[in-house]
Design a protein around this motif. Sequence first.
Motif, mmCIF file in Angstrom:
data_model
loop_
_atom_site.group_PDB
_atom_site.id
_atom_site.type_symbol
_atom_site.label_atom_id
_atom_site.label_comp_id
_atom_site.label_asym_id
_atom_site.label_seq_id
_atom_site.Cartn_x
_atom_site.Cartn_y
_atom_site.Cartn_z
ATOM 1 N N UNK A 1 35.931 44.665 41.257
ATOM 2 C CA UNK A 1 37.286 44.689 40.719
ATOM 3 C C UNK A 1 38.395 44.748 41.782
ATOM 4 N N UNK A 2 38.301 45.599 42.806
ATOM 5 C CA UNK A 2 39.407 45.684 43.767
ATOM 6 C C UNK A 2 39.618 44.414 44.592
ATOM 7 N N UNK A 3 38.578 43.569 44.688
ATOM 8 C CA UNK A 3 38.659 42.411 45.585
ATOM 9 C C UNK A 3 38.768 41.075 44.870
ATOM 10 N N UNK A 4 38.909 41.076 43.540
ATOM 11 C CA UNK A 4 39.035 39.818 42.792
ATOM 12 C C UNK A 4 40.273 39.855 41.914
ATOM 13 N N UNK A 5 40.734 38.665 41.522
ATOM 14 C CA UNK A 5 41.886 38.558 40.618
ATOM 15 C C UNK A 5 41.462 38.509 39.160
ATOM 16 N N UNK A 6 40.208 38.207 38.921
ATOM 17 C CA UNK A 6 39.681 38.131 37.560
ATOM 18 C C UNK A 6 38.169 38.107 37.592
ATOM 19 N N UNK A 7 37.557 38.382 36.444
ATOM 20 C CA UNK A 7 36.116 38.547 36.402
ATOM 21 C C UNK A 7 35.524 37.800 35.211
ATOM 22 N N UNK A 8 34.383 37.110 35.462
ATOM 23 C CA UNK A 8 33.632 36.438 34.408
ATOM 24 C C UNK A 8 32.294 37.147 34.259
#
Length: 356
Positions: free
Chosen positions: A141-148
């Motif tokens: 979470x801290x290193x991405x802009x969104x998650x799939x």
Amino acid sequence: MSTADASAETVAPEPGTPEPTAGAAKTKRAATIYDIAQLAGVNPSTVSRALSRPGRINEKTAQKIHDAAKQLNYVANPAARALPTGRTGTLGLIVADITNPMFFDVVRGAEREAAERNYTLVLAEFKESAEMELLTARRLMPSVDGLILATSRLLPDDVRALGQEKPVVVINRQVDDVDSIVADIDPGLTEAIDHLAELGHRRLAFVSGPGRSWMSRHRWSRTRELCAERGIETVRVPSTQPDMAAGRAAATAVLETGATAVLAYNDLLAIGIMLELRSRGVEMPTQLSLIGFDDIFGSDFTTPALTSIRSPHIASGSYAVQTLFAHLGGTDVPTITDLATTLIMRESTAPPPNSD
């Protein structure tokens, strides 16, 4: 010659040898946007715009900047990029099992879509463990802009909690209040059940996937409904994992059902069942018909080649990334229109024994 004499001796360089520069022995530092700006003759802010927001400066200047960046072997630092913009330029994709060929096309579709927007896709797996999936998501979470989340095993509340932090999209799963990319299983499943009914089958075994799989429950529910409409009895055979080993383990239970046809939750289970039963001398498809789901790479390598219901996994991965970018850009979520399944006929079905 003594050590003292050797240290005082001066050796002239060979003609054409470049003069050593101060600090040449040190490790070369990574290039920055300030180095690019100096080489291209522009302001650092112009370099930042050119690299992070293409189209905001004129084409000639942008080309100079990209040429300078290439010359300096510049690599963007996501952490540094995130400081002024709040964006990392990275998306996360978490899958249940990276060895399952089903995910190859999901990754391909997501990667293509992300690359077109100059984003990096980070891939992780959770090995069918909901606890590992949640831990992995928290770490990303801290290193991405969104998650799939592909074929997530998380509780709905856990998925929604992640979605409160950053945009989240789930594939092959429906979660209230979270964007979900789910293929329409009815076209392909209807074709498969109609095909078995026309061959004369009247009892079907469904080999299910993991207990926490939403898609397994969805496929089983629709299979029962479609079979009931056609006068076909159904029985569910549980499995422990969606892989070939679990398919082999379920083979005995399949035979004990008395079914003349089998529909497996996925192709890996179907292939495992086929390998185990053939090793016991069961002739397929003359003694037992078998259909898989997903039409993975290699499903046509079996003997007999496996009939399977194809799912549009490339499109699912692509739509998932498009949906994330819609949230990141504050635009409308894309309308999904082409996620229908279809039956791929091969060699693993036939009329039931003694049907003449």
